[in-house]
Motif scaffolding. Structure first.
Motif, short mmCIF file in Angstrom:
data_model
loop_
_atom_site.label_atom_id
_atom_site.label_comp_id
_atom_site.label_asym_id
_atom_site.label_seq_id
_atom_site.Cartn_x
_atom_site.Cartn_y
_atom_site.Cartn_z
N ASP A 58 8.40 4.54 6.04
CA ASP A 58 9.07 4.80 7.33
C ASP A 58 8.19 4.34 8.49
N ALA A 59 6.91 4.69 8.44
CA ALA A 59 5.99 4.32 9.53
C ALA A 59 5.82 2.81 9.62
N PRO A 76 0.80 -1.23 0.00
CA PRO A 76 0.00 0.00 0.00
C PRO A 76 0.83 1.28 0.00
N CYS A 77 2.12 1.18 0.32
CA CYS A 77 3.01 2.35 0.35
C CYS A 77 3.54 2.71 -1.03
N PRO A 93 15.88 -1.46 -8.79
CA PRO A 93 15.81 -0.32 -7.88
C PRO A 93 14.68 0.62 -8.29
N MET A 94 14.07 1.28 -7.30
CA MET A 94 12.95 2.15 -7.64
C MET A 94 12.71 3.24 -6.61
N SER A 95 12.14 4.30 -7.14
CA SER A 95 11.45 5.33 -6.36
C SER A 95 9.98 4.98 -6.53
N GLY A 96 9.11 5.95 -6.42
CA GLY A 96 7.69 5.67 -6.64
C GLY A 96 7.03 5.03 -5.44
N PHE A 97 7.24 5.62 -4.27
CA PHE A 97 6.62 5.13 -3.04
C PHE A 97 6.45 6.31 -2.11
N ASP A 98 5.59 6.13 -1.13
CA ASP A 98 5.36 7.13 -0.10
C ASP A 98 6.37 6.87 1.01
N ALA A 99 7.42 7.68 1.06
CA ALA A 99 8.51 7.45 2.01
C ALA A 99 8.01 7.51 3.45
N THR A 104 13.75 6.12 4.90
CA THR A 104 13.92 5.38 3.65
C THR A 104 14.60 6.22 2.58
N ASN A 105 15.57 5.62 1.90
CA ASN A 105 16.25 6.24 0.77
C ASN A 105 15.61 5.75 -0.53
N PHE A 106 15.67 4.43 -0.78
CA PHE A 106 15.04 3.85 -1.96
C PHE A 106 14.75 2.39 -1.73
N LEU A 107 14.02 1.79 -2.65
CA LEU A 107 13.68 0.37 -2.61
C LEU A 107 14.37 -0.35 -3.75
N CYS A 108 14.62 -1.64 -3.57
CA CYS A 108 15.24 -2.43 -4.63
C CYS A 108 14.68 -3.85 -4.60
N ASN A 109 13.94 -4.21 -5.65
CA ASN A 109 13.49 -5.59 -5.78
C ASN A 109 14.69 -6.45 -6.15
#
Length: 192
Positions: A151-152, A63-64, A141-147, A162-167
């Motif tokens: 974080d919560a 959901p983030c 790697p990706m952006s496109g999220f509610d940091a 959070t800096n970034f996400l990486c699948n």
């Protein structure tokens, strides 16, 4: 194991589709054990990582994400949340022991803390991707999220952001997009 520039750069791609193949926890530990050796200023090492694997953790993460990132993240065997500990300087007595005053450089200086955490956390993120590729994993790697939401959900009650996400996993090469162009040397660089 012979690691090549082709494996790390020339043939490596950002994956959005994943094969249903598990990534063992021991491989994730090895990934961290490689990436941690990359240099950071004053050895500050601000990166903290949550490896999201379980269905319950994925349910908190999805959901983030922006809608366009949900399906590929749900399909990925692992999603790494790469965060930056905004209190990284508290570890400097352990990580930079030859200068007992290093911690004081940051105390009461939120701008320096933010700049240092982002710069060095991003450097460590690059090391993370290279280490993953060296171990035979594919990355998305990706952006496109509610940091704030990430974080919560994953860093609540801590000083990590959070800096970034990486699948991570084993990408389905048949689903790759055409490779995007890059700027040539003369447009991106100059030698003085």
């Amino acid at each position: 194991m012979q690691i090549t520039t082709e494996q790390l750069f020339d043939h490596a791609r950002t994956h959005n589709a994943w094969l249903p193949r598990e990534v063992p926890d021991a491989l994730l530990q090895r990934l961290y054990d490689l990436m941690k050796w990359g240099p950071t200023s004053a050895n500050c090492s601000p990166t903290r990582i949550v490896f999201v694997k379980s269905p319950a953790a994925k349910a908190r993460l999805l959901p983030c994400l922006m809608e366009g990132n949900r399906a590929k993240t749900e399909a990925a065997p692992v999603t790494a949340i790469l965060g930056m500990d905004m209190a990284f300087y508290e570890k400097l007595p352990q990580l930079f022991p030859h200068n007992p005053e290093a911690r004081r450089w940051f105390e009461g200086n939120p701008e320096l803390i933010q700049t240092t955490a982002l710069r060095n956390g991003s450097l460590q993120g690059g090391y993370f991707i290279l280490a993953a590729r060296a171990l035979g994993l594919d990355c998305g790697p990706m952006s496109g999220f509610d940091a704030a939401a990430v974080d919560a959900a994953f860093w609540g009650g801590t000083t990590v952001r959070t800096n970034f996400l990486c699948n991570l996993g084993y990408g389905d090469a048949s689903q790759l997009f055409p490779r995007g162009p890059r700027l040539p040397f003369d447009e991106a660089c100059r030698i003085e």
